[in-house]
Design a protein around this motif. Structure first.
Motif, PDB file in Angstrom:
ATOM      1  N   VAL A  32      -4.702 -20.265   6.811  1.00 30.51           N
ATOM      2  CA  VAL A  32      -4.977 -19.011   6.142  1.00 30.51           C
ATOM      3  C   VAL A  32      -5.420 -17.815   7.083  1.00 30.51           C
ATOM      4  CG1 VAL A  32      -5.545 -20.087   3.829  1.00 30.51           C
ATOM      5  CG2 VAL A  32      -7.296 -19.079   5.163  1.00 30.51           C
ATOM      6  N   TYR A  33      -5.077 -16.569   6.511  1.00 33.22           N
ATOM      7  CA  TYR A  33      -5.726 -15.637   7.404  1.00 33.22           C
ATOM      8  C   TYR A  33      -6.054 -14.086   6.801  1.00 33.22           C
ATOM      9  CZ  TYR A  33      -1.576 -12.759   6.355  1.00 33.22           C
ATOM     10  OH  TYR A  33      -0.472 -11.965   5.683  1.00 33.22           O
ATOM     11  N   GLU A  34      -6.607 -13.483   7.525  1.00 32.69           N
ATOM     12  CA  GLU A  34      -7.120 -12.151   6.887  1.00 32.69           C
ATOM     13  C   GLU A  34      -6.949 -11.029   7.908  1.00 32.69           C
ATOM     14  OE1 GLU A  34      -8.385 -11.049   4.003  1.00 32.69           O
ATOM     15  OE2 GLU A  34      -8.351 -13.056   3.223  1.00 32.69           O
ATOM     16  N   VAL A  51     -14.499 -12.585   0.953  1.00 26.91           N
ATOM     17  CA  VAL A  51     -14.510 -13.229  -0.549  1.00 26.91           C
ATOM     18  C   VAL A  51     -13.062 -14.018  -0.617  1.00 26.91           C
ATOM     19  CG1 VAL A  51     -14.585 -12.830  -3.067  1.00 26.91           C
ATOM     20  CG2 VAL A  51     -16.432 -11.992  -1.489  1.00 26.91           C
ATOM     21  N   ARG A  52     -12.156 -13.214  -0.075  1.00 27.71           N
ATOM     22  CA  ARG A  52     -10.681 -13.677  -0.178  1.00 27.71           C
ATOM     23  C   ARG A  52     -10.500 -15.070   0.672  1.00 27.71           C
ATOM     24  NH1 ARG A  52      -6.055  -9.785   0.055  1.00 27.71           N
ATOM     25  NH2 ARG A  52      -6.543  -9.866   2.438  1.00 27.71           N
ATOM     26  N   LEU A  53     -10.953 -14.768   1.888  1.00 24.58           N
ATOM     27  CA  LEU A  53     -10.893 -15.927   2.806  1.00 24.58           C
ATOM     28  C   LEU A  53     -11.440 -17.233   2.250  1.00 24.58           C
ATOM     29  CD1 LEU A  53     -10.447 -16.965   5.848  1.00 24.58           C
ATOM     30  CD2 LEU A  53     -12.868 -16.466   6.426  1.00 24.58           C
ATOM     31  N   THR A 181       7.435  -7.854  -7.687  1.00 20.80           N
ATOM     32  CA  THR A 181       6.280  -8.520  -7.204  1.00 20.80           C
ATOM     33  C   THR A 181       5.220  -7.851  -6.487  1.00 20.80           C
ATOM     34  OG1 THR A 181       7.344  -9.879  -5.642  1.00 20.80           O
ATOM     35  CG2 THR A 181       7.060 -10.812  -7.669  1.00 20.80           C
ATOM     36  N   GLU A 182       5.694  -7.429  -5.199  1.00 25.13           N
ATOM     37  CA  GLU A 182       4.947  -6.846  -3.989  1.00 25.13           C
ATOM     38  C   GLU A 182       5.707  -6.430  -2.920  1.00 25.13           C
ATOM     39  OE1 GLU A 182       1.439  -9.025  -2.759  1.00 25.13           O
ATOM     40  OE2 GLU A 182       2.836 -11.037  -3.014  1.00 25.13           O
ATOM     41  N   GLY A 183       5.453  -5.700  -1.957  1.00 22.00           N
ATOM     42  CA  GLY A 183       5.816  -5.469  -0.702  1.00 22.00           C
ATOM     43  C   GLY A 183       5.892  -6.705   0.002  1.00 22.00           C
ATOM     44  N   GLY A 208      -4.597  -7.984  -3.485  1.00 27.44           N
ATOM     45  CA  GLY A 208      -5.027  -7.178  -2.423  1.00 27.44           C
ATOM     46  C   GLY A 208      -6.332  -6.641  -2.269  1.00 27.44           C
ATOM     47  N   ILE A 209      -7.206  -6.726  -1.318  1.00 31.62           N
ATOM     48  CA  ILE A 209      -8.548  -6.128  -1.316  1.00 31.62           C
ATOM     49  C   ILE A 209      -8.422  -4.550  -1.191  1.00 31.62           C
ATOM     50  CG2 ILE A 209     -10.498  -6.016   0.403  1.00 31.62           C
ATOM     51  CD1 ILE A 209     -10.109  -8.669  -1.057  1.00 31.62           C
ATOM     52  N   THR A 210      -7.467  -3.853  -0.611  1.00 29.37           N
ATOM     53  CA  THR A 210      -7.273  -2.686  -0.759  1.00 29.37           C
ATOM     54  C   THR A 210      -6.836  -2.195  -2.149  1.00 29.37           C
ATOM     55  OG1 THR A 210      -6.201  -2.806   1.598  1.00 29.37           O
ATOM     56  CG2 THR A 210      -6.377  -0.443   0.511  1.00 29.37           C
ATOM     57  N   ARG A 211      -6.145  -3.041  -2.829  1.00 21.54           N
ATOM     58  CA  ARG A 211      -5.717  -2.842  -4.272  1.00 21.54           C
ATOM     59  C   ARG A 211      -6.668  -2.794  -5.318  1.00 21.54           C
ATOM     60  NH1 ARG A 211      -5.428  -5.822  -8.913  1.00 21.54           N
ATOM     61  NH2 ARG A 211      -3.288  -5.359 -10.201  1.00 21.54           N
ATOM     62  N   SER A 245      -2.484  -1.543   1.541  1.00 21.87           N
ATOM     63  CA  SER A 245      -2.590  -2.757   2.492  1.00 21.87           C
ATOM     64  C   SER A 245      -3.845  -2.356   3.209  1.00 21.87           C
ATOM     65  CB  SER A 245      -1.436  -3.257   3.060  1.00 21.87           C
ATOM     66  OG  SER A 245      -1.203  -2.642   4.288  1.00 21.87           O
ATOM     67  N   ALA A 246      -4.373  -3.472   4.018  1.00 20.66           N
ATOM     68  CA  ALA A 246      -5.512  -3.194   5.032  1.00 20.66           C
ATOM     69  C   ALA A 246      -5.287  -2.343   6.070  1.00 20.66           C
ATOM     70  CB  ALA A 246      -6.023  -4.674   5.487  1.00 20.66           C
ATOM     71  N   SER A 247      -3.790  -2.447   6.560  1.00 19.32           N
ATOM     72  CA  SER A 247      -3.250  -1.600   7.695  1.00 19.32           C
ATOM     73  C   SER A 247      -2.715  -0.331   7.352  1.00 19.32           C
ATOM     74  CB  SER A 247      -2.416  -2.561   8.286  1.00 19.32           C
ATOM     75  OG  SER A 247      -1.448  -3.263   7.670  1.00 19.32           O
TER      76      SER A 247
HETATM   77  N1  PDD Z   1      -1.084  -8.027   4.529  1.00 19.19           N
HETATM   78  N2  PDD Z   1       0.465  -8.325  -0.387  1.00 19.19           N
HETATM   79  C1  PDD Z   1       0.768  -9.142   0.696  1.00 19.19           C
HETATM   80  C2  PDD Z   1       2.196 -10.073   0.548  1.00 19.19           C
HETATM   81  C3  PDD Z   1      -0.018  -9.066   2.060  1.00 19.19           C
HETATM   82  O1  PDD Z   1       0.676  -9.696   3.013  1.00 19.19           O
HETATM   83  C4  PDD Z   1      -0.863  -8.042   2.039  1.00 19.19           C
HETATM   84  C5  PDD Z   1      -1.529  -8.038   3.300  1.00 19.19           C
HETATM   85  C6  PDD Z   1      -1.314  -7.326   0.751  1.00 19.19           C
HETATM   86  C7  PDD Z   1      -2.374  -6.303   0.703  1.00 19.19           C
HETATM   87  O2  PDD Z   1      -3.532  -6.954   0.849  1.00 19.19           O
HETATM   88  P1  PDD Z   1      -4.901  -6.308   1.384  1.00 19.19           P
HETATM   89  O3  PDD Z   1      -4.893  -4.951   0.771  1.00 19.19           O
HETATM   90  O4  PDD Z   1      -5.824  -7.077   1.235  1.00 19.19           O
HETATM   91  O5  PDD Z   1      -4.536  -6.069   2.969  1.00 19.19           O
HETATM   92  C8  PDD Z   1      -0.544  -7.634  -0.404  1.00 19.19           C
HETATM   93  C9  PDD Z   1      -1.919  -7.863   5.700  1.00 19.19           C
HETATM   94  C10 PDD Z   1      -2.207  -6.685   6.006  1.00 19.19           C
HETATM   95  C11 PDD Z   1      -0.758  -8.405   6.852  1.00 19.19           C
HETATM   96  O6  PDD Z   1      -0.302  -9.707   6.526  1.00 19.19           O
HETATM   97  O7  PDD Z   1      -0.757  -7.816   7.777  1.00 19.19           O
END
Ligand code: PDD
Length: 286
Positions: A32-34, A51-53, A181-183, A208-211, A245-247
């Motif tokens: 898994v990753y963050e 928390v998500r990790l 579903t999502e991007g 998503g944490i940003t969500r 998203s986080a980025s």
């Molecule tokens: N991706 N949905 C998917 C499928 C994702 O891979 C991500 C994050 C998100 C947004 O989650 P968050 O807001 O917690 O970043 C939603 C990261 C940024 C990546 O794979 O680089």
């Protein structure tokens, strides 16, 4: 400058960093990753990512090898050692190296692998694309059934990103049973009047944490939030669309499958939410 990366407690130059070919992350995508963004040398939404990790690890029964304090210290060390002002810290934890290839999980006590590295992205919060917005195309969502776990199985999202690029777009929105579903690496939203609509949390999307932060700020700003799925046709008819998203933080979407969304320019809701998110998340940055 050679980057310094973190491998199982050691800080090493990137060209000397290595992981075993028997690592389950490599052989089975068993990890898994963050991704935590860095602005002004500080970590954004760090607690949420931790928390998500831990949830991802626990859903896969991978031992969590470090404490929150250790993760924080390593993130900060890497940011300092690599002189990162704006950018990202990538963290990956795998089930480790059992010394052979086997479908069965390795015996208890096999040490998980922890790898972390930085990516420098000067001016991350001022991405020019935030002023013009992204274009997206729809693709079928062909991922597995536990998208709520942030695993490193990113082949399909990567294929979808390549399809988007081949079709001249910035990203793809994945669709299952006719509903978004999502991007490829972000959560998807549409705006209708004062209402922000985004798919409800389930096993179908990453939480998503940003969500979570953006929806909280939207509610605080008296916007209405509706957590439900929507179709591509509904999104094309919306006033605005965006992703988080986080980025990318909050990134407006101005066209879907070639159809302009709203005026075709960045709308006021996405622009305002981006401002609020950046302002508020900087206040809690560590
Ligand atoms: N991706 N949905 C998917 C499928 C994702 O891979 C991500 C994050 C998100 C947004 O989650 P968050 O807001 O917690 O970043 C939603 C990261 C940024 C990546 O794979 O680089």
């Amino acid at each position: 400058m050679t980057r310094t990366v973190y491998v199982n407690g050691d800080y090493v130059p990137e060209d000397q960093a290595s992981v075993s070919v028997f690592d389950r992350g490599f052989l089975m995508a068993d990890g898994v990753y963050e991704v935590v963004s860095v602005l002004g040398g500080k970590l954004i939404d760090f607690d949420g990512h931790m928390v998500r990790l831990k949830r991802s690890l626990s859903e896969l029964a991978i031992d969590n090898p470090l404490s929150d304090e250790d993760y924080l210290a390593a993130h900060r060390d890497l940011v300092a050692r690599n002189d990162i002002t704006d950018g990202l810290v990538y963290l990956q934890v795998t089930r480790g190296n059992p010394g052979d290839r086997d479908f069965a999980y390795p015996p208890a006590g096999t040490r998980p692998t922890v790898v972390m590295f930085t990516q420098s992205k000067p001016g991350l919060a001022d991405a020019p694309a935030a002023k013009t917005g992204w274009t997206v195309v729809s693709v079928e969502d062909l991922r597995w059934g536990r998208r709520d776990i942030k695993t490193v199985q990113l082949l399909y999202p990567s294929m979808a990103k390549m399809e988007a690029k081949a079709r001249g777009a910035d990203d793809a929105w994945m669709v299952e049973d006719g509903r978004v579903t999502e991007g490829t690496s972000n959560n998807a939203y549409i705006v209708k009047g004062n209402r922000i609509i985004t798919r409800e949390l389930s096993h179908d999307i990453l939480h998503g944490i940003t969500r979570a932060a953006v929806l909280r700020f939207a509610r605080e700003a008296q916007m209405q939030v509706e957590e439900r799925s929507f179709t591509i046709a509904e999104a094309q008819e919306a006033d605005e669309a965006f992703i988080t998203s986080a980025s990318a933080f909050v990134m407006p979407v101005v066209s879907i499958d070639g159809a302009q969304v709203g005026s075709g320019a960045v709308g006021p809701v996405a622009r305002r939410l981006r401002e609020i998110y950046l302002e508020e998340s900087l206040k809690t940055a560590v």
